[in-house]
Design an enzyme around this catalytic site. Structure first.
Site, PDB file in Angstrom:
ATOM      1  N   TYR A  17     -47.168-104.951 -74.116  1.00 37.45           N
ATOM      2  CA  TYR A  17     -46.886-105.340 -72.742  1.00 37.45           C
ATOM      3  C   TYR A  17     -45.456-104.901 -72.399  1.00 37.45           C
ATOM      4  CZ  TYR A  17     -45.919-108.385 -68.780  1.00 37.45           C
ATOM      5  OH  TYR A  17     -45.560-108.871 -67.564  1.00 37.45           O
TER       6      TYR A  17
ATOM      7  N   LYS B   8     -52.966-115.176 -67.402  1.00 40.69           N
ATOM      8  CA  LYS B   8     -54.080-114.240 -67.368  1.00 40.69           C
ATOM      9  C   LYS B   8     -55.411-114.983 -67.561  1.00 40.69           C
ATOM     10  CE  LYS B   8     -50.482-111.607 -67.078  1.00 40.69           C
ATOM     11  NZ  LYS B   8     -49.884-110.930 -68.225  1.00 40.69           N
TER      12      LYS B   8
HETATM   13  C1  LIG Z   1     -48.580-110.764 -68.799  1.00 44.22           C
HETATM   14  C2  LIG Z   1     -48.403-110.576 -70.242  1.00 44.22           C
HETATM   15  C3  LIG Z   1     -47.292-111.115 -70.913  1.00 44.22           C
HETATM   16  C4  LIG Z   1     -46.191-111.851 -70.189  1.00 44.22           C
HETATM   17  O1  LIG Z   1     -46.624-113.054 -69.647  1.00 44.22           O
HETATM   18  P1  LIG Z   1     -46.031-113.696 -68.293  1.00 44.22           P
HETATM   19  O2  LIG Z   1     -46.876-114.902 -68.114  1.00 44.22           O
HETATM   20  O3  LIG Z   1     -46.185-112.677 -67.214  1.00 44.22           O
HETATM   21  O4  LIG Z   1     -44.600-113.997 -68.560  1.00 44.22           O
HETATM   22  C5  LIG Z   1     -47.206-110.936 -72.279  1.00 44.22           C
HETATM   23  N1  LIG Z   1     -48.160-110.261 -72.965  1.00 44.22           N
HETATM   24  C6  LIG Z   1     -49.223-109.729 -72.355  1.00 44.22           C
HETATM   25  C7  LIG Z   1     -50.234-108.982 -73.159  1.00 44.22           C
HETATM   26  C8  LIG Z   1     -49.394-109.861 -70.975  1.00 44.22           C
HETATM   27  O5  LIG Z   1     -50.446-109.303 -70.376  1.00 44.22           O
END
Ligand SMILES: *Cc1c(COP(=O)(O)O)cnc(C)c1O
Length: 375
Positions: free
Chosen positions: A86, A184
């Protein structure tokens, strides 16, 4: 439903004689309910105790969760990380923690089991992986990595955001820590930003609880409630995400405007066999809801595609009920240095889909129309 407990502090009968809760940064009943739920989903064995050591920890974002884990390390410690990550994790590692905490980061293609053994050094304290990785959907053999880490006494942590605990539970394969951007799939409705850490190890749990409270980037009660509410439909949603994504990957793989499709559930994925073994929903292999593809066009053609979609929304993030499409090079992974992006294959015609739970036919025709718009 657990109440949304908004109190920041709790009355004490006599100094130190409290009702189980003192101050909401340290503990909060709504956050506890979420922390226990995710710890159970990930198979942590610490969930039965009544005290604070039950293995789940909720933070104000995924990045805050990763930051807290890094805070448990000491200045100068070495971290071995997957090369494809990420974008925000990359940025936190390279541009923040290597400076502020003097952590040493090594990056390697940990989808290759031989690379793991070569990349581990005597000083490595933590192995950090994503599987499937973002955006190239590379898989790491979780069992293999857990074995290497255990043999050498290294902590290993998995960002399990893309698979969700419905598809894989790294703790059960020997991982020490699981991390989620609960923004997510766990939240699932694109209406909350949250992060989680989970461990099955009591000593580690105590250490993370101490740092969560000391650093203070906790998740608020209302947001905890939203993630809890999202989790109630996690299994139903994941089923549909996987079903829709699998059918769409098949369609894209035979489309002449698509140069290549990367989807762990598709037989042409280089690690399809590992995917079938490692990512499962119930008794069946499940490839997840994310698809990455290279369009057979240039950046301008790519823009025409991205501007033409009607049901897919062009936006960052993923894992919500509504389908999203993203251009990693310009959007989510802009902070990854260009030469690293090139080495990973994140080029101008790479597009990432987060397939939602809408009616499949609508999603298919939306993509087909947008592919036609490339010209
Ligand atoms: C979005 C995401 C993050 C970061 O998370 P946030 O809630 O946006 O701070 C970390 N790892 C992955 C794989 C992500 O998709």
């Amino acid at each position: 439903m657990p109440p949304i407990t908004l109190a920041s502090t709790y009355a004490q009968a006599s100094p130190g004689e409290h009702q189980g809760f003192e101050y909401t940064r340290s503990h909060n009943p709504t956050r506890y309910a979420l922390e226990r739920a995710v710890a159970r989903l990930e198979g942590s064995h610490l969930t039965d105790s009544d005290d604070a050591s039950f293995g789940g920890f909720a933070f104000s974002s995924g990045m805050a969760a990763i930051s807290c884990l890094l805070d448990t390390l000491s200045a100068g410690d070495r971290v071995l990380a997957m090369d494809d990550l990420y974008g925000g994790s990359h940025r936190l590692f390279r541009q923040v923690r290597s400076r502020s905490q003097n952590l040493q980061f090594d990056f390697a293609d940990l989808s290759n089991p031989d690379a793991i053994k070569d990349a581990v050094t005597d000083d490595t304290r933590l192995i950090w992986i994503e599987s499937p990785s973002n955006p190239m959907l590379k898989l790491a053999d979780l069992q293999e990595i857990a074995n290497v880490a255990r043999d050498r006494g290294i902590l290993c942590a998995c960002d399990n955001t893309f698979a969700s605990p419905m598809l894989q539970r790294p703790l059960e394969l020997g991982f020490d820590i699981v991390m989620h951007s609960a923004t997510k799939y766990l939240g699932g409705h694109s209406d909350v930003v949250a992060g989680m850490l989970v461990t099955g190890d009591a000593t580690l749990a105590e250490r993370i609880r101490f740092h969560q409270n000391s650093v203070g980037s906790i998740l608020g009660p209302f947001d905890s409630y939203l993630v809890l509410r999202g989790i109630k439909t996690l299994e139903v949603r994941m089923n549909r995400h996987c079903e829709n994504a699998s059918a769409i990957a098949d369609m894209l793989a035979s489309h002449d405007r698509v140069r290549s499709v990367i989807y762990p559930g598709h037989p042409n994925h280089p690690q399809h066999e590992l995917a079938c073994r490692q990512m499962r929903l119930g008794n069946n292999p499940a490839g997840g809801g994310m698809i990455t593809m290279t369009l057979d066009t240039d950046l301008e053609g790519c823009r025409r595609f991205l501007e033409a979609v009607q049901i897919f929304t062009l936006a960052e993030s993923l894992g919500g009920v509504e389908s999203l499409v993203n251009h990693p090079a310009i959007m989510t992974h802009a902070s990854v240095p260009e030469k690293d992006r090139a080495a990973l294959g994140i080029d101008d015609s790479l597009v990432r889909l987060s397939v939602g739970i809408e009616t499949l036919e609508d999603l298919m025709s939306d993509l087909q129309n947008a592919l036609d718009a490339i010209g």
